[in-house]
Design a protein around this motif. Structure first.
Motif, PDB file in Angstrom:
ATOM      1  N   GLY A 243      75.693  17.969  42.109  1.00  0.00           N
ATOM      2  CA  GLY A 243      76.942  17.573  41.464  1.00  0.00           C
ATOM      3  C   GLY A 243      76.825  16.248  40.739  1.00  0.00           C
TER       4      GLY A 243
ATOM      5  N   LEU B 109      84.006  17.022  36.606  1.00  0.00           N
ATOM      6  CA  LEU B 109      84.000  17.248  38.050  1.00  0.00           C
ATOM      7  C   LEU B 109      83.995  18.739  38.381  1.00  0.00           C
ATOM      8  CD1 LEU B 109      86.493  14.554  39.415  1.00  0.00           C
ATOM      9  CD2 LEU B 109      84.018  14.604  39.689  1.00  0.00           C
TER      10      LEU B 109
ATOM     11  N   ALA C 120      78.043  24.988  43.343  1.00  0.00           N
ATOM     12  CA  ALA C 120      78.381  26.254  43.998  1.00  0.00           C
ATOM     13  C   ALA C 120      77.353  27.332  43.683  1.00  0.00           C
ATOM     14  CB  ALA C 120      79.780  26.700  43.570  1.00  0.00           C
TER      15      ALA C 120
ATOM     16  N   SER D 230      80.648  20.176  37.601  1.00  0.00           N
ATOM     17  CA  SER D 230      79.677  19.712  38.589  1.00  0.00           C
ATOM     18  C   SER D 230      79.816  20.507  39.888  1.00  0.00           C
ATOM     19  CB  SER D 230      79.877  18.225  38.865  1.00  0.00           C
ATOM     20  OG  SER D 230      79.735  17.478  37.687  1.00  0.00           O
ATOM     21  N   GLY D 231      81.054  20.678  40.325  1.00  0.00           N
ATOM     22  CA  GLY D 231      81.279  21.479  41.521  1.00  0.00           C
ATOM     23  C   GLY D 231      80.852  22.918  41.339  1.00  0.00           C
TER      24      GLY D 231
ATOM     25  N   GLY E 257      79.520  19.274  45.598  1.00  0.00           N
ATOM     26  CA  GLY E 257      79.226  18.866  44.234  1.00  0.00           C
ATOM     27  C   GLY E 257      80.238  17.863  43.703  1.00  0.00           C
ATOM     28  N   ILE E 258      81.510  18.105  43.971  1.00  0.00           N
ATOM     29  CA  ILE E 258      82.540  17.153  43.547  1.00  0.00           C
ATOM     30  C   ILE E 258      82.372  15.824  44.287  1.00  0.00           C
ATOM     31  CG2 ILE E 258      85.019  16.674  43.618  1.00  0.00           C
ATOM     32  CD1 ILE E 258      85.534  19.559  42.960  1.00  0.00           C
TER      33      ILE E 258
ATOM     34  N   GLY F  50      84.042  20.233  52.929  1.00  0.00           N
ATOM     35  CA  GLY F  50      83.228  21.323  52.417  1.00  0.00           C
ATOM     36  C   GLY F  50      82.240  21.826  53.447  1.00  0.00           C
TER      37      GLY F  50
ATOM     38  N   SER G 228      79.576  24.247  48.820  1.00  0.00           N
ATOM     39  CA  SER G 228      78.763  23.547  47.821  1.00  0.00           C
ATOM     40  C   SER G 228      79.628  23.015  46.686  1.00  0.00           C
ATOM     41  CB  SER G 228      77.693  24.496  47.262  1.00  0.00           C
ATOM     42  OG  SER G 228      76.865  24.976  48.295  1.00  0.00           O
ATOM     43  N   PHE G 229      80.712  23.708  46.353  1.00  0.00           N
ATOM     44  CA  PHE G 229      81.633  23.213  45.329  1.00  0.00           C
ATOM     45  C   PHE G 229      82.226  21.870  45.761  1.00  0.00           C
ATOM     46  CE2 PHE G 229      85.943  22.857  43.600  1.00  0.00           C
ATOM     47  CZ  PHE G 229      85.706  23.004  42.242  1.00  0.00           C
ATOM     48  N   TYR G 230      82.668  21.794  46.998  1.00  0.00           N
ATOM     49  CA  TYR G 230      83.211  20.529  47.510  1.00  0.00           C
ATOM     50  C   TYR G 230      82.120  19.458  47.547  1.00  0.00           C
ATOM     51  CZ  TYR G 230      87.869  22.120  48.888  1.00  0.00           C
ATOM     52  OH  TYR G 230      89.164  22.560  48.867  1.00  0.00           O
TER      53      TYR G 230
ATOM     54  N   LEU H  50      92.268  18.744  47.128  1.00  0.00           N
ATOM     55  CA  LEU H  50      91.196  19.553  47.714  1.00  0.00           C
ATOM     56  C   LEU H  50      91.475  19.882  49.173  1.00  0.00           C
ATOM     57  CD1 LEU H  50      88.121  17.742  46.122  1.00  0.00           C
ATOM     58  CD2 LEU H  50      88.965  20.035  45.578  1.00  0.00           C
TER      59      LEU H  50
END
Length: 354
Positions: A87, A107, A115, A110-111, A241-242, A65, A237-239, A192
């Motif tokens: 996350g 998950l 994000a 959270s991601g 968060g996960i 990420g 940020s999504f990655y 991912l």
């Protein structure tokens, strides 16, 4: 020779654009995936899963990420650990307040929450860049650290400020044993990584790289910098968060706000620099470097019969680790991924001179 493309001809544009155009690379990848899913679960110990393999896989997700943001889009960030914390705490709140949710949904939410926070703190990138953007993202890290420790909602009013997770249930599968956690994280990492690789090859990925190389020229040829930069912050940020949710639930099990401090953000940045900016495999190399090297530095004196105190080991580890980072960056600033590419290139032309 084992690593040559002789006779491997492409007859269509689709074949030419494969993720792994060389046949040997495809077979190597299939072998690695088969080894990871079919062999490692039966031969690795519980200690290896808990202390090495699972942390490596989760940190790789976070590094991928961050590499999307820094390596592919050229927007530096020192707040990745803060987004990981978002996350983790959102996942904790969802499992406590809405316990009937499937963990995969937790998950994703959270991601998604991370994000949105990343987009909010990525807005300054539209006006500033370089050192000033690094300071802005560092401010985001400090703000999130303060929020995790001062706002009771994140810890569900826990008086101690620490939280403890429940058992993970996934479609009737209790993810409790170290090998179960390993398989869960490995499956998520494969999905991912494939998604990130395809994103970087898509239209938005080309917009990221054009913005990284020269944002003014990219805007002239039609790239919208607002969309490119904010989408990079969102995906990164999504990655994160996960990865943060997995770090809290799968690796730590219980944590305090200090678990997502600025030290973790700096380590993630060092991971992608050492591994290789703008390279997916560099994220794997960087995470492995940071997980394995401290363990080796801690154990080598004992293997050589040198008796050192715990404090001395910790200090030597920090000194040697920092020195290796500086030395490595001076010798090969493009990271371990570049060394890997050079090795493959030499194999393809061996025994002829380069």
């Amino acid at each position: 020779m084992l690593y040559r493309e002789n006779g491997q001809f492409k007859t269509s544009y689709r074949a030419d654009q494969q993720l792994l155009p060389i046949t040997q690379d495809r077979w190597l990848m299939i072998a690695l995936i088969a080894l990871s899913f079919l062999v490692v679960p039966f031969v690795a110990s519980d200690y290896a899963f808990r202390a090495l393999i699972v942390p490596f896989l989760i940190l790789t997700i976070a590094a991928i990420g961050l590499n999307i943001l820094v390596g592919y889009c050229g927007q530096i960030s020192l707040g990745s650990a803060g987004f990981m914390g978002v996350g983790a705490y959102v996942a904790y709140n969802l499992t406590v307040r809405v316990p009937q949710l499937n963990f995969l949904v937790v998950l994703l939410l959270s991601g998604g929450s991370a994000a949105l926070v990343g987009i909010a703190f990525g807005i300054p990138s539209l006006r500033i860049k370089g050192l000033y953007l690094a300071v802005a993202t560092l401010a985001a890290q400090f703000f999130l650290d303060w929020a995790f420790s001062r706002i009771p909602w994140f810890t569900v009013d826990s008086p101690s400020g620490s939280v403890s997770t429940n058992l993970i249930e996934l479609f009737g599968w209790s993810v409790e044993r170290p090998v179960d956690k390993y398989l869960l994280v490995l499956g998520l990492l494969c999905a991912l990584t494939l998604a990130a690789k395809n994103l970087t090859r898509s239209h938005i990925g080309r917009a990221w790289m054009a913005t990284r190389d020269m944002d003014v020229a990219a805007e002239i040829i039609g790239v919208r910098p607002v969309v490119a930069k904010l989408s990079a912050f969102a995906v990164s940020s999504f990655y994160a968060g996960i990865a943060g949710a997995l770090w809290g639930f799968v690796h730590l099990g219980a944590w305090e706000p200090a678990a997502f401090s600025v030290i973790l953000s700096l380590n993630l940045l060092f991971m992608i620099i050492i591994g290789g900016l703008g390279s997916m495999i560099g994220s794997f190399f960087g995470a492995a470097f940071f997980v394995l090297l401290p363990l080796l530095l801690n154990r080598v004196p004992g293997m050589l019969g040198i008796d050192l105190s715990t404090t001395m080991k910790s200090q030597l580890e920090a000194m040697i680790f920092g020195g290796l980072i500086v030395l490595f960056l001076a010798i090969e600033p493009r990271g371990l991924a570049r060394l890997w590419a050079i090795g493959k290139e030499k194999l393809r032309i061996w025994p002829f001179p380069h």
